[in-house]
Design a protein around this motif. Structure first.
Motif, short mmCIF file in Angstrom:
data_model
loop_
_atom_site.label_atom_id
_atom_site.label_comp_id
_atom_site.label_asym_id
_atom_site.label_seq_id
_atom_site.Cartn_x
_atom_site.Cartn_y
_atom_site.Cartn_z
N THR A 1 -6.81 15.18 -0.72
CA THR A 1 -7.69 14.37 -1.56
C THR A 1 -6.99 13.17 -2.22
O THR A 1 -7.65 12.35 -2.84
CB THR A 1 -8.29 15.24 -2.69
N LYS A 2 -5.65 13.11 -2.08
CA LYS A 2 -4.93 12.01 -2.72
C LYS A 2 -3.89 11.42 -1.78
O LYS A 2 -3.25 12.14 -1.00
CB LYS A 2 -4.25 12.47 -4.01
N VAL B 1 -5.01 6.43 -4.10
CA VAL B 1 -6.36 6.65 -3.58
C VAL B 1 -6.75 8.11 -3.79
O VAL B 1 -5.96 9.02 -3.52
CB VAL B 1 -6.43 6.32 -2.07
N THR B 2 -7.96 8.32 -4.29
CA THR B 2 -8.48 9.66 -4.51
C THR B 2 -9.84 9.77 -3.84
O THR B 2 -10.71 8.91 -4.04
CB THR B 2 -8.62 9.97 -6.01
N THR C 1 -12.01 6.50 -4.81
CA THR C 1 -11.45 5.69 -5.89
C THR C 1 -10.13 5.07 -5.43
O THR C 1 -9.26 5.76 -4.91
CB THR C 1 -11.19 6.53 -7.16
N ILE C 2 -10.00 3.75 -5.64
CA ILE C 2 -8.78 3.02 -5.31
C ILE C 2 -8.22 2.42 -6.60
O ILE C 2 -8.95 1.78 -7.36
CB ILE C 2 -9.04 1.88 -4.31
N ALA D 1 1.74 11.01 -0.11
CA ALA D 1 0.53 11.79 -0.39
C ALA D 1 0.62 12.33 -1.80
O ALA D 1 1.65 12.84 -2.23
CB ALA D 1 0.39 12.93 0.61
N GLY D 2 -0.50 12.23 -2.53
CA GLY D 2 -0.58 12.82 -3.85
C GLY D 2 0.21 12.07 -4.91
O GLY D 2 0.80 12.69 -5.80
N ILE D 3 0.25 10.74 -4.86
CA ILE D 3 0.92 9.98 -5.93
C ILE D 3 0.12 10.16 -7.22
O ILE D 3 -1.07 9.91 -7.24
CB ILE D 3 1.00 8.49 -5.58
#
Length: 228
Positions: free
Chosen positions: A179-180, A83-84, A52-53, A13-15
């Protein structure tokens, strides 16, 4: 307990930014595809939620199978997915894999069989089931396809059995909250069998996002590469 799918696939998560998860360098081979450009797509769901990918640091090592059978190829793929999501979405799920075709020309939004004319739309996630040249999902390392066929090979598609009591243990995607989210995969292998003629593949990323008003699916297609 859930199955231990692979030590080479990491969901995070959150990369963001420079991730401290390096990918092992892949050695050169007979028909090495090498570094690939990945891709980025941004779509808005019907309620306005942006998704967004990003696919980056993509690499594919393509070689003839150890058996040296002309109709077989082996592929080792690596990459990172970020992913966002925005709006009122809180998390989602990510599926990563490859779309593999035998004597298929991949195009934006679909694929075509040379000499036949017209496009076959394999970009819609609802078309994963067999039909119209699409042979369906495959897992376990082997993809069997004939001329004019396309198959989707996912990194994971595991189940604990047919008993519905174990449905909570089915695992077909990586989930994230917030969100990410993202996935890092390294040297994931799949094998193509039965393809007489040339073969090609492209990475695919399928993201599913739920909000209070809609369930949306966004698909990113990577750049096609030859399997020889």
């Amino acid at each position: 307990m859930k199955k231990n799918i692979t030590r080479r696939v990491v969901a995070a998560a959150g990369i963001a930014g420079a991730v401290a998860m390096g990918l092992t360098s892949l050695g050169a081979g007979g028909a090495t595809a090498g570094p690939l450009p990945g891709g980025t797509i941004t779509k808005k769901l019907v309620d306005g939620t942006p998704v967004t990918i990003q696919l980056f640091d993509e690499y594919a090592n393509v070689q003839r199978a150890v058996s040296n059978v002309p109709t077989s190829r082996e592929v080792w793929g690596s990459g990172k997915v970020r992913v966002t999501v925005g709006g009122k979405a809180e998390g989602g799920s990510i599926k990563v894999g490859w779309e593999v075709g035998c004597q298929i020309d991949f195009k934006e939004g679909g694929a075509s069989v040379p000499g036949v004319g017209g496009g076959l739309d394999y970009s819609d996630p609802s078309n994963i089931t067999a039909g119209a040249g699409l042979t369906g999902d495959s897992v376990g390392g082997n993809v069997k396809i004939g001329p004019g066929q396309v198959s989707r090979h996912w990194l994971i598609n595991e189940t604990s059995g047919s008993d519905t009591a174990y449905s909570d243990y089915n695992l077909s995607s990586f989930t994230f909250k917030g969100t990410k989210g993202g996935v890092v995969y390294s040297q994931e292998q799949f094998k193509v069998d039965g393809c007489i003629g040339y073969a090609a593949a492209r990475a695919i990323v399928q993201v599913t996002v739920n909000t209070d008003s809609v369930k949306g699916v966004v698909m990113l297609n990577g750049k096609p590469f030859s399997l020889g």
